[in-house]
Design a protein around this motif. Structure first.
Motif, PDB file in Angstrom:
ATOM      1  N   GLY A   1       0.782  -1.229   0.000  1.00 56.46           N
ATOM      2  CA  GLY A   1       0.000   0.000   0.000  1.00 56.46           C
ATOM      3  C   GLY A   1       0.813   1.277   0.000  1.00 56.46           C
ATOM      4  O   GLY A   1       0.339   2.321  -0.443  1.00 56.46           O
ATOM      5  N   PHE A   2       2.065   1.223   0.499  1.00 53.79           N
ATOM      6  CA  PHE A   2       2.923   2.412   0.486  1.00 53.79           C
ATOM      7  C   PHE A   2       3.300   2.824  -0.927  1.00 53.79           C
ATOM      8  O   PHE A   2       3.631   3.974  -1.181  1.00 53.79           O
ATOM      9  CB  PHE A   2       4.205   2.182   1.293  1.00 53.79           C
ATOM     10  CG  PHE A   2       4.056   2.500   2.751  1.00 53.79           C
ATOM     11  CD1 PHE A   2       3.530   3.707   3.192  1.00 53.79           C
ATOM     12  CD2 PHE A   2       4.461   1.591   3.702  1.00 53.79           C
ATOM     13  CE1 PHE A   2       3.403   3.994   4.530  1.00 53.79           C
ATOM     14  CE2 PHE A   2       4.345   1.865   5.050  1.00 53.79           C
ATOM     15  CZ  PHE A   2       3.803   3.075   5.468  1.00 53.79           C
ATOM     16  N   LYS A   3       3.261   1.872  -1.871  1.00 55.49           N
ATOM     17  CA  LYS A   3       3.667   2.152  -3.245  1.00 55.49           C
ATOM     18  C   LYS A   3       2.473   2.501  -4.135  1.00 55.49           C
ATOM     19  O   LYS A   3       2.559   2.412  -5.350  1.00 55.49           O
ATOM     20  CB  LYS A   3       4.417   0.945  -3.813  1.00 55.49           C
ATOM     21  CG  LYS A   3       5.692   0.636  -3.045  1.00 55.49           C
ATOM     22  CD  LYS A   3       6.375  -0.597  -3.554  1.00 55.49           C
ATOM     23  CE  LYS A   3       7.628  -0.864  -2.730  1.00 55.49           C
ATOM     24  NZ  LYS A   3       8.278  -2.105  -3.123  1.00 55.49           N
ATOM     25  N   THR A   4       1.368   2.905  -3.515  1.00 54.05           N
ATOM     26  CA  THR A   4       0.148   3.245  -4.254  1.00 54.05           C
ATOM     27  C   THR A   4      -0.295   4.653  -3.882  1.00 54.05           C
ATOM     28  O   THR A   4       0.290   5.283  -2.995  1.00 54.05           O
ATOM     29  CB  THR A   4      -0.986   2.269  -3.898  1.00 54.05           C
ATOM     30  OG1 THR A   4      -1.409   2.502  -2.551  1.00 54.05           O
ATOM     31  CG2 THR A   4      -0.565   0.822  -4.079  1.00 54.05           C
ATOM     32  N   ASP A   5      -1.355   5.115  -4.525  1.00 54.02           N
ATOM     33  CA  ASP A   5      -1.879   6.427  -4.158  1.00 54.02           C
ATOM     34  C   ASP A   5      -2.587   6.417  -2.806  1.00 54.02           C
ATOM     35  O   ASP A   5      -2.892   7.466  -2.255  1.00 54.02           O
ATOM     36  CB  ASP A   5      -2.795   6.993  -5.255  1.00 54.02           C
ATOM     37  CG  ASP A   5      -3.862   6.024  -5.711  1.00 54.02           C
ATOM     38  OD1 ASP A   5      -4.407   5.286  -4.878  1.00 54.02           O
ATOM     39  OD2 ASP A   5      -4.157   6.013  -6.912  1.00 54.02           O
TER      40      ASP A   5
END
Length: 105
Positions: free
Chosen positions: A88-92
């Protein structure tokens, strides 16, 4: 005729997806989405969301409805081509949790 899958979105993301500027939608891996995706045959098992990197490329694109909030009059349609589990950290969303990345055609 009711659709099998409706994804509610904020106005901002609905606009981006409709204009083809955003081709991936993210949903936090929770039992609600896991059960929905599994029951529709979009993921192979209920354990699918437990491992980052799992990916299910669909043999046939799956038609789903997207709409602003819970307003059916704003509904438009896209085709899901694959669902994968990502950080989730690598998403908007920018959260410390696994998320489903829903890819559109």
């Amino acid at each position: 005729m009711p659709e099998n899958l409706i994804l509610p979105l904020t106005c901002y993301w609905a606009y981006k997806i409709k204009k083809k500027e955003k081709r991936i939608d993210y949903r936090v891996v929770k039992s609600y989405w896991t059960n929905r995706f599994y029951n529709l045959g979009l993921i192979p098992s209920k354990d699918f969301g437990n491992t980052i990197g799992n990916c299910n490329q669909l043999k046939t694109p799956f038609k789903c409805g997207l709409q602003t909030g819970y307003k059916p009059d704003t509904r438009f349609y896209e085709f899901i081509t694959k669902i994968e589990v990502v950080d989730g950290f690598k998403t908007d969303l920018n959260i410390n949790h696994s998320v489903y990345a829903i890819h559109f055609l």
